[in-house]
Design an enzyme around this catalytic site. Structure first.
Site, mmCIF file in Angstrom:
data_model
loop_
_atom_site.group_PDB
_atom_site.id
_atom_site.type_symbol
_atom_site.label_atom_id
_atom_site.label_comp_id
_atom_site.label_asym_id
_atom_site.label_seq_id
_atom_site.Cartn_x
_atom_site.Cartn_y
_atom_site.Cartn_z
ATOM 1 N N GLU A 58 -5.984 -7.819 6.737
ATOM 2 C CA GLU A 58 -5.368 -6.405 5.984
ATOM 3 C C GLU A 58 -5.354 -6.233 7.943
ATOM 4 O O GLU A 58 -5.780 -6.081 8.298
ATOM 5 C CB GLU A 58 -6.390 -5.783 5.799
ATOM 6 C CG GLU A 58 -7.317 -5.940 4.476
ATOM 7 C CD GLU A 58 -8.569 -5.716 4.175
ATOM 8 O OE1 GLU A 58 -8.907 -3.960 4.476
ATOM 9 O OE2 GLU A 58 -9.477 -5.816 3.952
ATOM 10 N N SER A 59 -4.358 -5.606 7.478
ATOM 11 C CA SER A 59 -3.831 -4.771 9.365
ATOM 12 C C SER A 59 -3.076 -5.353 9.771
ATOM 13 O O SER A 59 -3.156 -6.387 10.071
ATOM 14 C CB SER A 59 -4.896 -3.993 8.975
ATOM 15 O OG SER A 59 -5.295 -2.990 8.398
ATOM 16 N N LYS A 69 0.064 5.163 1.263
ATOM 17 C CA LYS A 69 0.093 5.845 1.870
ATOM 18 C C LYS A 69 0.627 7.332 1.674
ATOM 19 O O LYS A 69 1.378 7.228 2.509
ATOM 20 C CB LYS A 69 -1.193 5.789 2.507
ATOM 21 C CG LYS A 69 -0.816 4.998 3.385
ATOM 22 C CD LYS A 69 -1.688 4.448 4.937
ATOM 23 C CE LYS A 69 -1.353 2.996 5.591
ATOM 24 N NZ LYS A 69 -1.742 2.809 6.232
ATOM 25 N N ASN A 75 -10.600 -6.935 8.035
ATOM 26 C CA ASN A 75 -9.709 -5.207 8.220
ATOM 27 C C ASN A 75 -9.642 -5.970 10.249
ATOM 28 O O ASN A 75 -10.579 -6.055 10.709
ATOM 29 C CB ASN A 75 -10.582 -4.535 8.631
ATOM 30 C CG ASN A 75 -8.837 -3.323 8.284
ATOM 31 O OD1 ASN A 75 -7.754 -3.746 9.403
ATOM 32 N ND2 ASN A 75 -9.494 -2.106 8.222
ATOM 33 N N GLU A 83 0.981 -0.960 0.370
ATOM 34 C CA GLU A 83 0.314 -0.337 -0.058
ATOM 35 C C GLU A 83 1.153 0.983 -0.083
ATOM 36 O O GLU A 83 1.804 1.423 0.387
ATOM 37 C CB GLU A 83 -0.934 0.036 1.372
ATOM 38 C CG GLU A 83 -2.065 1.129 1.195
ATOM 39 C CD GLU A 83 -2.851 0.483 2.090
ATOM 40 O OE1 GLU A 83 -4.075 0.302 1.988
ATOM 41 O OE2 GLU A 83 -3.060 0.806 3.374
ATOM 42 N N GLU A 126 -14.673 -5.420 2.746
ATOM 43 C CA GLU A 126 -13.914 -5.375 3.910
ATOM 44 C C GLU A 126 -14.615 -5.522 4.899
ATOM 45 O O GLU A 126 -15.819 -4.374 5.054
ATOM 46 C CB GLU A 126 -13.000 -4.116 3.739
ATOM 47 C CG GLU A 126 -12.547 -3.646 5.396
ATOM 48 C CD GLU A 126 -11.526 -2.589 5.278
ATOM 49 O OE1 GLU A 126 -10.600 -2.419 4.645
ATOM 50 O OE2 GLU A 126 -11.915 -1.931 6.239
ATOM 51 N N LYS A 156 -8.642 2.851 -2.834
ATOM 52 C CA LYS A 156 -8.751 2.153 -1.363
ATOM 53 C C LYS A 156 -8.814 3.363 -0.710
ATOM 54 O O LYS A 156 -8.393 4.614 -1.282
ATOM 55 C CB LYS A 156 -7.495 2.015 -0.539
ATOM 56 C CG LYS A 156 -8.059 1.276 1.046
ATOM 57 C CD LYS A 156 -7.144 0.433 1.743
ATOM 58 C CE LYS A 156 -7.723 0.496 3.313
ATOM 59 N NZ LYS A 156 -6.345 0.000 3.651
#
Length: 255
Positions: free
Chosen positions: A214-215, A54, A184, A52, A163, A114
């Protein structure tokens, strides 16, 4: 945090000149080339990685990343990314559609938009700016709206990554017809991570769906743990972007 972000998004949507917005999207779609398949890219025999990009991370005490999106995208592709996620939300994550468009034009792997999608037109917009897939958050799009948005992504010709964070949201995702479901580990209301909860929810996704974790992934042991319960792909951002040696971090994550 989630409600605050969505309130900002709604204000921005309301303030748009919708006719001009639609015209811009239609104009860009006329010249758009079909994106590579996101679902095929992450549907492999071994685990796949969605790295990702960001510029800000509210969950990391407002951390900011001084990043060249093109340079980072090429670095990710060279280091084995099956796909690249680009944050386009501007107020909390410092993203932009320009980042999405530039990244999609610079790499050959599919790109995920996203963002906090709340208007169907944002799905066509995602494709217009080069996305192969769009993130749809079940906590934001409930019931019939989530089904409608999944169908819109199919109509536009891109994949939808739905998600979830709870069992209830998983049921909604399954009911929506989504083929790609992301779990997530982070609670978007509190920004807290619960890997145990994420593991349980992911383990409940039926066979026949692509499962994205995710995460919170910073160690190879966590990747192995989630692979054991069926994760096909891992969406990872902050642990790489805040690393002093991103290449080494990726090597460690990939094992």
């Amino acid at each position: 945090m989630l409600n605050e972000i969505i309130d900002h998004c709604r204000v921005e949507i309301v303030e748009k000149d919708r006719a001009a917005w639609e015209a811009e999207i239609a104009r860009k779609l006329e010249h758009a080339t079909p994106p590579p398949s996101f679902s095929k890219a992450i549907d492999t025999a071994s685990e796949s990685f969605i790295f990702e990009i960001k510029r800000k991370a509210p969950s990391y005490r407002g951390a900011e990343f001084n990043v060249d999106s093109l340079e980072m995208a090429r670095f990710y592709q060279e280091n084995g990314a099956a796909a690249i996620s680009v944050l386009t939300e501007p107020n909390y994550f410092g993203g932009s559609l320009s980042d999405l468009e530039r990244v999609a034009a610079a790499v050959t792997v599919p790109v995920l938009r996203k963002d906090f999608i709340i208007d169907e037109l944002q799905i066509a917009e995602a494709k217009a700016f080069g996305a192969a897939a769009v993130l749809l958050i079940a906590a934001v799009l409930r019931g019939a709206m989530l089904r409608q948005f999944v169908k819109e992504a199919e109509r536009v010709g891109i994949d939808a990554l739905v998600e979830v964070h709870t069992r209830e949201e998983l049921e909604q995702a399954l009911d929506s017809g989504a083929r790609i479901i992301g779990v997530n580990n982070r609670n978007l209301h509190t920004m807290e991570i619960d890997m145990n909860l994420g593991e349980r929810i992911l383990n409940q996704i039926p066979a026949g769906h692509l499962k994205v974790a995710e995460s919170g992934f910073a160690r190879r042991a966590d990747i192995t743990r989630f692979r054991m319960v069926g994760a096909d792909a891992f969406l990872i951002g902050s642990s790489i972007m805040q690393s002093d040696d991103p290449a080494r971090t990726i090597r460690e994550l990939r094992g």
